[in-house]
Design a protein around this motif. Structure first.
Motif, PDB file in Angstrom:
ATOM      1  N   MET A 156      -5.185 -10.270   5.824  1.00 28.48           N
ATOM      2  CA  MET A 156      -5.629  -8.990   5.285  1.00 28.48           C
ATOM      3  C   MET A 156      -6.959  -8.557   5.899  1.00 28.48           C
ATOM      4  O   MET A 156      -7.175  -7.373   6.157  1.00 28.48           O
ATOM      5  CB  MET A 156      -5.752  -9.072   3.766  1.00 28.48           C
ATOM      6  CG  MET A 156      -4.419  -9.116   3.041  1.00 28.48           C
ATOM      7  SD  MET A 156      -4.631  -8.989   1.261  1.00 28.48           S
ATOM      8  CE  MET A 156      -2.929  -9.144   0.722  1.00 28.48           C
ATOM      9  N   LEU A 184      -1.148  -4.542  -1.148  1.00 27.82           N
ATOM     10  CA  LEU A 184      -2.359  -4.658  -0.333  1.00 27.82           C
ATOM     11  C   LEU A 184      -2.012  -5.010   1.111  1.00 27.82           C
ATOM     12  O   LEU A 184      -2.637  -4.502   2.052  1.00 27.82           O
ATOM     13  CB  LEU A 184      -3.292  -5.716  -0.926  1.00 27.82           C
ATOM     14  CG  LEU A 184      -3.914  -5.369  -2.283  1.00 27.82           C
ATOM     15  CD1 LEU A 184      -4.685  -6.562  -2.834  1.00 27.82           C
ATOM     16  CD2 LEU A 184      -4.826  -4.151  -2.170  1.00 27.82           C
ATOM     17  N   SER A 185      -1.008  -5.868   1.289  1.00 28.87           N
ATOM     18  CA  SER A 185      -0.584  -6.228   2.651  1.00 28.87           C
ATOM     19  C   SER A 185      -0.091  -5.010   3.409  1.00 28.87           C
ATOM     20  O   SER A 185      -0.403  -4.828   4.591  1.00 28.87           O
ATOM     21  CB  SER A 185       0.523  -7.283   2.590  1.00 28.87           C
ATOM     22  OG  SER A 185       0.062  -8.481   2.007  1.00 28.87           O
ATOM     23  N   THR A 233       4.260  -0.495  -4.705  1.00 29.81           N
ATOM     24  CA  THR A 233       3.792  -1.516  -5.638  1.00 29.81           C
ATOM     25  C   THR A 233       4.594  -1.483  -6.932  1.00 29.81           C
ATOM     26  O   THR A 233       4.905  -2.531  -7.513  1.00 29.81           O
ATOM     27  CB  THR A 233       2.295  -1.319  -5.923  1.00 29.81           C
ATOM     28  OG1 THR A 233       1.589  -1.221  -4.686  1.00 29.81           O
ATOM     29  CG2 THR A 233       1.730  -2.483  -6.705  1.00 29.81           C
ATOM     30  N   VAL A 243      -7.684   1.354  -3.201  1.00 27.41           N
ATOM     31  CA  VAL A 243      -7.657   0.860  -1.823  1.00 27.41           C
ATOM     32  C   VAL A 243      -7.146   1.937  -0.875  1.00 27.41           C
ATOM     33  O   VAL A 243      -7.709   2.156   0.210  1.00 27.41           O
ATOM     34  CB  VAL A 243      -6.788  -0.411  -1.719  1.00 27.41           C
ATOM     35  CG1 VAL A 243      -6.522  -0.767  -0.256  1.00 27.41           C
ATOM     36  CG2 VAL A 243      -7.472  -1.579  -2.420  1.00 27.41           C
ATOM     37  N   SER A 244      -6.076   2.623  -1.263  1.00 26.46           N
ATOM     38  CA  SER A 244      -5.499   3.634  -0.373  1.00 26.46           C
ATOM     39  C   SER A 244      -6.441   4.820  -0.191  1.00 26.46           C
ATOM     40  O   SER A 244      -6.569   5.356   0.926  1.00 26.46           O
ATOM     41  CB  SER A 244      -4.142   4.104  -0.899  1.00 26.46           C
ATOM     42  OG  SER A 244      -4.263   4.676  -2.186  1.00 26.46           O
ATOM     43  N   ILE A 251      -4.328  -0.295  -6.177  1.00 28.45           N
ATOM     44  CA  ILE A 251      -3.656   0.258  -5.006  1.00 28.45           C
ATOM     45  C   ILE A 251      -4.144   1.672  -4.717  1.00 28.45           C
ATOM     46  O   ILE A 251      -4.388   2.045  -3.565  1.00 28.45           O
ATOM     47  CB  ILE A 251      -2.125   0.239  -5.199  1.00 28.45           C
ATOM     48  CG1 ILE A 251      -1.610  -1.198  -5.144  1.00 28.45           C
ATOM     49  CG2 ILE A 251      -1.431   1.085  -4.135  1.00 28.45           C
ATOM     50  CD1 ILE A 251      -1.855  -1.893  -3.820  1.00 28.45           C
ATOM     51  N   LEU A 254      -2.998  -2.626   4.316  1.00 30.92           N
ATOM     52  CA  LEU A 254      -3.896  -3.126   5.348  1.00 30.92           C
ATOM     53  C   LEU A 254      -3.170  -3.569   6.610  1.00 30.92           C
ATOM     54  O   LEU A 254      -3.771  -4.200   7.486  1.00 30.92           O
ATOM     55  CB  LEU A 254      -4.723  -4.292   4.786  1.00 30.92           C
ATOM     56  CG  LEU A 254      -5.601  -3.930   3.580  1.00 30.92           C
ATOM     57  CD1 LEU A 254      -6.325  -5.157   3.061  1.00 30.92           C
ATOM     58  CD2 LEU A 254      -6.585  -2.820   3.918  1.00 30.92           C
ATOM     59  N   GLN A 258      -0.271  -8.024  -4.250  1.00 33.50           N
ATOM     60  CA  GLN A 258      -0.572  -8.572  -2.922  1.00 33.50           C
ATOM     61  C   GLN A 258       0.316  -7.936  -1.854  1.00 33.50           C
ATOM     62  O   GLN A 258      -0.131  -7.677  -0.736  1.00 33.50           O
ATOM     63  CB  GLN A 258      -0.388 -10.097  -2.921  1.00 33.50           C
ATOM     64  CG  GLN A 258      -1.412 -10.856  -3.738  1.00 33.50           C
ATOM     65  CD  GLN A 258      -2.831 -10.603  -3.274  1.00 33.50           C
ATOM     66  OE1 GLN A 258      -3.104 -10.523  -2.074  1.00 33.50           O
ATOM     67  NE2 GLN A 258      -3.756 -10.479  -4.213  1.00 33.50           N
TER      68      GLN A 258
END
Length: 377
Positions: A356, A134-135, A117, A12-13, A9, A138, A131
């Motif tokens: 996604m 991530l949802s 998360t 990704v962020s 996380i 995004l 997940q």
């Protein structure tokens, strides 16, 4: 929670912050150089310009000049004080007002996703929690977490932190954090109701009796109440932030015209004069009803507390808007729906990955559009 999920996380962020900031900066460059007489500025200045648009000017004005209220006209009292106060505090460290606003979002957005998360891990298995994170990362309008000079990242960070503390049994700190959060956005009833119902539900699930202390979440609205007291003292009207919504240009006055979304039907269905505007308003309405459709699944999967919170945090602004404009951004506050969606899509990996992928492209495109001064939300 395992370090691998946290790292995913965070990675990704942070990538999203870099990519979306580059997109916003590119949009700002395009907008800035529509006038060939404008000078060339540093790359970092394009990024700052890319994240400063629309309501950002109101926060700048409040941070620098304080509040003003003129009945019947657009006034800064419509914007709650926590974010501009924090901007003013960060300014004392050296950044200018715009850099301070963007820096706060840079910090709060990724941290909100990380806490989300960790919160989700308490209610679901680790892969589903990841997940869900991530949802949320995004979701197309999550670009407001990656640098935009708006209060959303700060508010969502505080609310998630409050629910995370509540789930761990830390009632007092949860209420304190929530009280601070309600000084950032005018949705205190949703926070109060969500925390209260979830606390009672949490105690019942453990076979414990309710006590007076379990009703402490009613104090979560203190931040909201303090702002109303300030407005009463300063301008003689504790509801000034509501009344200015009907000012010309905003036109969100309470009444049947607003509640029945007459403006939305006229501009989207009956006589759409601008196809891009019609698409934009239709998209905001779509996400609103999608979130409302997830209220009942949230009740079944996460409990009554989160269902009540989602219904209130989505329902209040949806009821008060004339055309759903801005709802895509407001839905970031309805964070439980991202976990609900992940739980519902556990057995549908193709659909989940497709959503996604679309979200990842959309969040970058919308970042560019925001930087290029298009009216997004």
């Amino acid at each position: 929670m395992s370090r691998s999920a946290s790292r995913a996380i965070v990675l990704v962020s942070l990538v999203a912050v870099v990519v979306c900031s580059a997109a916003a900066g590119a949009g700002a460059w395009r907008y800035f150089h529509k006038d060939p007489n404008n000078p060339v500025v540093r790359l970092d200045e394009y990024v700052t310009m890319g994240w400063v648009a629309w309501d950002s000017s109101w926060y700048m004005r409040i941070a620098q000049e304080g509040y003003q209220f003129t009945p019947g006209q657009q006034s800064s009292v419509a914007f709650f004080p926590l974010y501009p106060l924090l901007i003013r505090a960060v300014q004392t460290l050296g950044p200018n007002v715009y850099q301070a606003g963007v820096l706060i979002t840079f910090l709060c957005g990724p941290l909100a996703l990380l806490l989300f998360t960790r919160w989700a891990r308490l209610l679901a298995d680790e892969p589903t929690a990841l997940q869900g994170g991530l949802s949320m990362a995004l979701y197309p309008f999550t670009f407001y977490f990656y640098g935009a000079m708006y209060s959303d990242a700060l508010f969502v960070l505080l609310v998630i932190a409050a629910f995370l503390l509540l789930e761990k049994g830390h009632l007092g700190p949860a209420v304190l954090v929530a009280a601070v959060a309600t000084a950032a956005r005018p949705v205190a009833p949703a926070v109060v109701l969500g925390l209260l119902v979830r606390r009672l539900e949490w105690k019942h699930a453990r076979g414990q009796k309710w006590g007076v202390v379990d009703f402490l979440p009613v104090l979560s609205g203190l931040g909201f109440g303090c702002y109303m007291l300030y407005l009463w003292h300063q301008f003689g009207d504790p509801f000034a932030f509501v009344k200015v919504q009907g000012a010309a240009g905003w036109d969100q006055q309470p009444g049947w015209h607003t509640w029945l979304k007459v403006s939305w039907f006229e501009r989207v269905i009956l006589s759409p004069g601008d196809k891009r505007e019609a698409f934009r308003l239709a998209a905001h309405a779509f996400f609103t009803f999608l979130a409302l459709a997830l209220v009942w699944p949230t009740r079944k999967l996460l409990g009554w507390g989160y269902a009540v919170y989602v219904l209130a945090i989505v329902g209040l602004p949806a009821w008060s808007t004339k055309d759903f404009m801005g709802m895509g951004r407001y839905l970031l506050s309805a964070f439980p729906v991202f976990l609900t969606g992940a739980m519902l899509l556990r057995e549908r990996p193709v659909l989940r990955r497709s959503a996604m992928a679309v979200g990842a492209v959309s969040v970058v495109v919308l970042s560019w559009a925001f930087g290029a001064d298009y009216y997004i939300s």
